[in-house]
Design a protein around this motif. Structure first.
Motif, PDB file in Angstrom:
ATOM      1  N   ASN A  93      47.814  29.722  37.961  1.00 38.91           N
ATOM      2  CA  ASN A  93      48.316  30.292  39.222  1.00 38.91           C
ATOM      3  C   ASN A  93      47.394  31.368  39.781  1.00 38.91           C
ATOM      4  N   ALA A  94      46.800  32.172  38.896  1.00 41.83           N
ATOM      5  CA  ALA A  94      45.880  33.227  39.347  1.00 41.83           C
ATOM      6  C   ALA A  94      44.635  32.640  39.996  1.00 41.83           C
ATOM      7  N   ARG A  95      44.163  31.514  39.473  1.00 43.83           N
ATOM      8  CA  ARG A  95      42.991  30.846  40.063  1.00 43.83           C
ATOM      9  C   ARG A  95      43.347  30.204  41.407  1.00 43.83           C
ATOM     10  N   LEU A  96      44.513  29.547  41.468  1.00 43.27           N
ATOM     11  CA  LEU A  96      44.930  28.876  42.701  1.00 43.27           C
ATOM     12  C   LEU A  96      45.135  29.881  43.828  1.00 43.27           C
ATOM     13  N   LEU A  97      45.820  30.971  43.536  1.00 43.90           N
ATOM     14  CA  LEU A  97      46.081  31.995  44.556  1.00 43.90           C
ATOM     15  C   LEU A  97      44.787  32.631  45.046  1.00 43.90           C
ATOM     16  N   TYR A  98      43.877  32.879  44.118  1.00 44.14           N
ATOM     17  CA  TYR A  98      42.584  33.454  44.509  1.00 44.14           C
ATOM     18  C   TYR A  98      41.815  32.508  45.429  1.00 44.14           C
ATOM     19  N   LYS A  99      41.738  31.248  45.020  1.00 42.38           N
ATOM     20  CA  LYS A  99      40.968  30.266  45.795  1.00 42.38           C
ATOM     21  C   LYS A  99      41.544  30.087  47.200  1.00 42.38           C
ATOM     22  N   GLU A 100      42.885  29.938  47.291  1.00 41.25           N
ATOM     23  CA  GLU A 100      43.512  29.597  48.572  1.00 41.25           C
ATOM     24  C   GLU A 100      43.681  30.798  49.494  1.00 41.25           C
ATOM     25  N   LEU A 101      43.980  31.961  48.935  1.00 46.45           N
ATOM     26  CA  LEU A 101      44.303  33.118  49.775  1.00 46.45           C
ATOM     27  C   LEU A 101      43.112  34.023  50.061  1.00 46.45           C
ATOM     28  N   LEU A 102      42.088  33.994  49.203  1.00 44.86           N
ATOM     29  CA  LEU A 102      40.955  34.911  49.386  1.00 44.86           C
ATOM     30  C   LEU A 102      39.602  34.204  49.490  1.00 44.86           C
ATOM     31  N   ALA A 103      39.315  33.314  48.562  1.00 45.47           N
ATOM     32  CA  ALA A 103      37.994  32.672  48.558  1.00 45.47           C
ATOM     33  C   ALA A 103      37.756  31.828  49.811  1.00 45.47           C
ATOM     34  N   THR A 104      38.813  31.234  50.362  1.00 50.04           N
ATOM     35  CA  THR A 104      38.658  30.430  51.583  1.00 50.04           C
ATOM     36  C   THR A 104      38.397  31.296  52.809  1.00 50.04           C
ATOM     37  N   ILE A 105      38.720  32.588  52.703  1.00 48.10           N
ATOM     38  CA  ILE A 105      38.489  33.523  53.812  1.00 48.10           C
ATOM     39  C   ILE A 105      37.112  34.165  53.666  1.00 48.10           C
ATOM     40  N   PHE A 106      36.889  34.772  52.528  1.00 46.01           N
ATOM     41  CA  PHE A 106      35.644  35.502  52.288  1.00 46.01           C
ATOM     42  C   PHE A 106      34.649  34.554  51.602  1.00 46.01           C
ATOM     43  N   THR A 107      34.133  33.641  52.371  1.00 48.21           N
ATOM     44  CA  THR A 107      33.290  32.565  51.828  1.00 48.21           C
ATOM     45  C   THR A 107      31.941  33.059  51.317  1.00 48.21           C
ATOM     46  N   GLU A 108      31.499  34.221  51.767  1.00 42.53           N
ATOM     47  CA  GLU A 108      30.203  34.752  51.331  1.00 42.53           C
ATOM     48  C   GLU A 108      30.350  35.802  50.232  1.00 42.53           C
ATOM     49  N   GLY A 109      31.524  35.870  49.650  1.00 45.66           N
ATOM     50  CA  GLY A 109      31.750  36.823  48.567  1.00 45.66           C
ATOM     51  C   GLY A 109      32.879  37.779  48.894  1.00 45.66           C
ATOM     52  N   ILE A 110      33.674  38.113  47.873  1.00 49.44           N
ATOM     53  CA  ILE A 110      34.806  39.015  48.059  1.00 49.44           C
ATOM     54  C   ILE A 110      34.290  40.435  48.275  1.00 49.44           C
ATOM     55  N   PRO A 111      34.830  41.151  49.284  1.00 48.23           N
ATOM     56  CA  PRO A 111      34.359  42.514  49.562  1.00 48.23           C
ATOM     57  C   PRO A 111      34.692  43.483  48.440  1.00 48.23           C
ATOM     58  N   LYS A 112      33.950  44.579  48.398  1.00 47.84           N
ATOM     59  CA  LYS A 112      34.145  45.586  47.349  1.00 47.84           C
ATOM     60  C   LYS A 112      35.406  46.423  47.569  1.00 47.84           C
ATOM     61  N   ARG A 113      35.863  46.459  48.820  1.00 46.99           N
ATOM     62  CA  ARG A 113      37.044  47.257  49.141  1.00 46.99           C
ATOM     63  C   ARG A 113      37.882  46.467  50.141  1.00 46.99           C
ATOM     64  N   LEU A 114      39.212  46.439  49.930  1.00 46.00           N
ATOM     65  CA  LEU A 114      40.055  45.565  50.738  1.00 46.00           C
ATOM     66  C   LEU A 114      41.407  46.219  51.014  1.00 46.00           C
ATOM     67  N   LEU A 115      41.791  46.222  52.305  1.00 42.32           N
ATOM     68  CA  LEU A 115      43.155  46.583  52.698  1.00 42.32           C
ATOM     69  C   LEU A 115      43.905  45.275  52.892  1.00 42.32           C
ATOM     70  N   LEU A 116      44.985  45.090  52.138  1.00 42.89           N
ATOM     71  CA  LEU A 116      45.690  43.818  52.098  1.00 42.89           C
ATOM     72  C   LEU A 116      47.151  44.017  52.499  1.00 42.89           C
ATOM     73  N   ILE A 117      47.599  43.237  53.493  1.00 42.15           N
ATOM     74  CA  ILE A 117      48.985  43.298  53.959  1.00 42.15           C
ATOM     75  C   ILE A 117      49.652  41.982  53.578  1.00 42.15           C
ATOM     76  N   PRO A 118      50.442  41.960  52.505  1.00 39.02           N
ATOM     77  CA  PRO A 118      51.098  40.711  52.108  1.00 39.02           C
ATOM     78  C   PRO A 118      52.326  40.438  52.983  1.00 39.02           C
ATOM     79  N   ASP A 119      52.917  39.285  52.799  1.00 40.54           N
ATOM     80  CA  ASP A 119      54.124  38.920  53.538  1.00 40.54           C
ATOM     81  C   ASP A 119      54.996  38.056  52.646  1.00 40.54           C
ATOM     82  N   ASP A 120      56.311  38.195  52.835  1.00 37.62           N
ATOM     83  CA  ASP A 120      57.264  37.360  52.127  1.00 37.62           C
ATOM     84  C   ASP A 120      56.985  37.406  50.620  1.00 37.62           C
ATOM     85  N   VAL A 121      56.967  36.258  49.922  1.00 41.15           N
ATOM     86  CA  VAL A 121      56.815  36.256  48.462  1.00 41.15           C
ATOM     87  C   VAL A 121      55.434  36.721  48.011  1.00 41.15           C
TER      88      VAL A 121
END
Length: 624
Positions: free
Chosen positions: A293-321
């Motif tokens: 689940n940790a790999r799936l969530l990372y791939k779908e929610l973050l890696a598909t957005i930050f395709t050139e690498g995950i930023p060093k600092r992130l403000l994240l606003i989640p929603d629902d679950v």
């Protein structure tokens, strides 16, 4: 209309929704579904929201059926926006927060339709503004309400009187709910009536100030430029999620970028399952499921957005679950089979990225503002608890709390780095907190907490029961926290699952963390599940040491978590169960609080000044 919509007779459904509008609006008689009513001629009725919601949904389906007709797209958007405007007008008529939350939950579909139509036409900024409009609006209004009260109050005494009456009203209501004696019940009702009269008189006085109502009813007006210049830090990326029925919309900025981008992520059954289960996977140490689940969530929610690498600092606003997801514990790479038990070596997202979370970008903006906070020092609470076995049966039902072995040690770490007061054992009472917390700049509570997901207002944090085991003296409910006033730059809730609560669509989690923001805190460190007080003690020790070294709060927490992992005595203690629950919400600027009391500094400087003056005077007299 709903029946015809279900069997895909969309235009027939639209004709019936139009008939519903005609029935509900006396002066409206247009049978053409392409014509909407003028809200200025409409009596505010909650039933209308459902009609606008269903009509917009039918128009969205028609849009797809008609090969994405622009005319239908425009009508769909206009209908959804009309429903959203009606929500805003109704919201102003509602007094209780629970009524407003119910209203938003019922109207969430309108926002989803409007966001989808804006996304289809590539109006990403409009879609983002709609997402913001749907999030934590009741919390935002509570923050604005307190700002209006502070502005309109003539002095601190009148403001304190207002908060005290509000708190007394809440306490009285709670007693009425539990009281069974008829005579006492009548006395309580009479007291509540008198308190209500006093409260109404105070509000009437505040409303004489012309700015009071204006600030109180002010709607969010956060622009993209505001987020870039006033919310985000240098090299910090931003992502906000809106969870719809079929898709998740991710609105994001790359570090130092100027353009808002948006991506639609399919809200598949497997992704939903991962978001709902990962919290439990970690807590129960179901490692195979956790890794998956940790790999799936990372791939779908973050890696598909930050395709050139995950930023060093992130403000994240989640929603629902997604609010339940411990993003720090997501995995950026696959785990080799030989490393499955080497938890120290896992590629946790926390090792690459410093994460701050928020309820909405607008709430984050409000918490980032340089508002006045208390000049006080630190209050660190470590309540003591009686062994439940020693209590009488009736008392056990009220106070089943085991003593925490390491909470006194934990507050010791706090005060090792910042001057203040440790309130421990029998002194760490709810009464002490109510009377002193409003003057503190930092509040640290190492205690028990409990979430009630069926009745979120009955979730609570516990104070000492060593001297009084009654519920009223030990338990501080969410609804009580709402009615106190705090001026703290930071509150640390080192207790069980203080960031978890009931999910209300459009408002987020009704949690203890949210309640303390409601009360006035500028930043919160909180937890997603129960953490052993031994682990919590170590992490908090590292955290406060980092804060003393002038690190921003998000950096200080991130480094504390990484240090805990690296210094764990064995692989088992490095498991994310023991550290990944902690998150930070709100203002992450470094603390400017002095490590020494201000009064002591002033006295020292005065003494030194007098000493120099007398010495120079003595020299002059010698020359004479």
């Amino acid at each position: 209309g709903n029946v015809y919509l279900k069997i895909a007779q969309t235009k027939k459904a639209l004709s019936y929704y139009q008939k519903a509008l005609i029935c509900l609006i006396p002066d409206f008689n247009h049978t053409n579904y392409q014509i909407n009513p003028d809200l200025n001629q409409v009596d505010l009725k909650k039933k209308l929201i459902e009609v606008f919601s269903q009509k917009s949904l039918a128009l969205q389906k028609l849009y797809l059926e008609e090969n994405k007709s622009k005319e239908t797209a425009d009508l769909c958007m206009a209908t959804a926006e009309l429903g959203i405007e009606l929500i805003d007008r109704l919201r102003k008529e509602f007094g209780a927060d629970t009524d407003k939350q119910f209203l938003l939950a019922q109207s969430y579909q309108l926002f989803e339709v409007a966001i989808e139509m804006a996304f289809e036409s590539k109006q990403f900024e409009k879609a983002f503004q709609l997402s913001e409009q749907s999030k934590a609006i009741v919390l935002y209004q509570a923050i604005k309400n307190k700002q209006a009260e502070r502005l309109a109050s003539t002095d601190e005494t009148s403001l304190e009187r207002l908060y005290q009456i509000r708190y007394d009203l809440q306490t009285c209501s709670a007693k009425i709910r539990d009281e069974r004696d008829t005579k006492k019940l009548n006395e309580l009702r009479d007291r509540k009536f008198k308190l209500n009269r006093k409260y109404e008189n105070l509000i009437d006085e505040l409303e004489k100030n012309s700015d009071f109502k204006k600030i109180k009813e002010e709607l969010p007006s956060l622009s993209i430029a505001d987020i870039q210049t006033q919310v985000l830090k240098s090299n910090q990326a931003f992502v906000e999620y809106f969870v719809g029925k079929n898709d998740v919309y991710a609105f994001y900025f790359l570090p130092n970028a100027t353009d808002l981008q948006c991506k639609k992520i399919p809200w598949t059954d497997s992704l939903q399952k991962a978001a709902k289960e990962i919290n439990s996977n970690i807590y129960q140490k179901e490692n195979t499921a956790y890794i998956k689940n940790a790999r799936l969530l990372y791939k779908e929610l973050l890696a598909t957005i930050f395709t050139e690498g995950i930023p060093k600092r992130l403000l994240l606003i989640p929603d629902d679950v997604l609010g339940f997801v411990p993003f720090n514990a997501l995995l950026t790479k696959d785990i080799p089979s030989k490393q499955l038990k080497n938890f120290k070596a896992y590629p946790y997202l926390a090792k690459n990225t410093i994460i701050t979370q928020g309820f909405s970008a607008t709430i984050q903006w409000e918490m980032q503002k340089k508002a006045k906070v208390s000049d006080g020092q630190v209050l660190a609470y470590a309540p003591g608890f009686l062994d439940p076995k020693t209590l009488q049966e009736a008392a056990v039902l009220r106070s089943q709390f085991m003593n925490l072995s390491h909470n006194t040690e934990e507050v010791g770490y706090v005060l090792k780095n910042f001057k203040g007061k440790a309130i421990c054992d029998e002194k760490a009472t709810k009464k002490h907190f109510i009377h002193h917390a409003h003057n503190a700049k930092i509040i640290h509570i190492a205690s028990h907490a409990k979430v009630n997901r069926l009745h979120p207002d009955l979730s609570y944090i516990a104070f000492s029961n060593l001297e009084d085991t009654t519920t009223a003296a030990v338990i501080m409910y969410i609804e009580e926290i709402y009615n106190i006033s705090l001026n703290a730059a930071m509150i640390v809730l080192s207790a069980c699952e203080t960031s978890i609560g009931d999910l209300i669509p459009g408002e987020g989690m009704i949690s203890l963390a949210r309640a303390f923001i409601y009360a006035g805190a500028k930043s919160i460190v909180t937890s997603l599940w129960k953490v052993t007080d031994r682990s919590s003690c170590q992490i908090m020790g590292y955290f406060y040491t980092n804060l003393k070294n002038k690190q921003d709060k998000d950096v200080a927490l991130n480094k504390a978590l990484i240090r805990y992992i690296n210094k764990a005595p064995d692989q088992n203690r490095a498991h994310p169960k023991y550290w990944a629950a902690f998150i930070i919400i709100g203002n992450t600027d470094m603390l400017t609080i002095s490590s020494f009391p201000l009064a002591l500094i002033v006295i020292t400087l005065l003494f030194f000044g007098v000493f120099i003056f007398l010495k120079r005077r003595k020299r002059k007299l010698r020359h004479v």
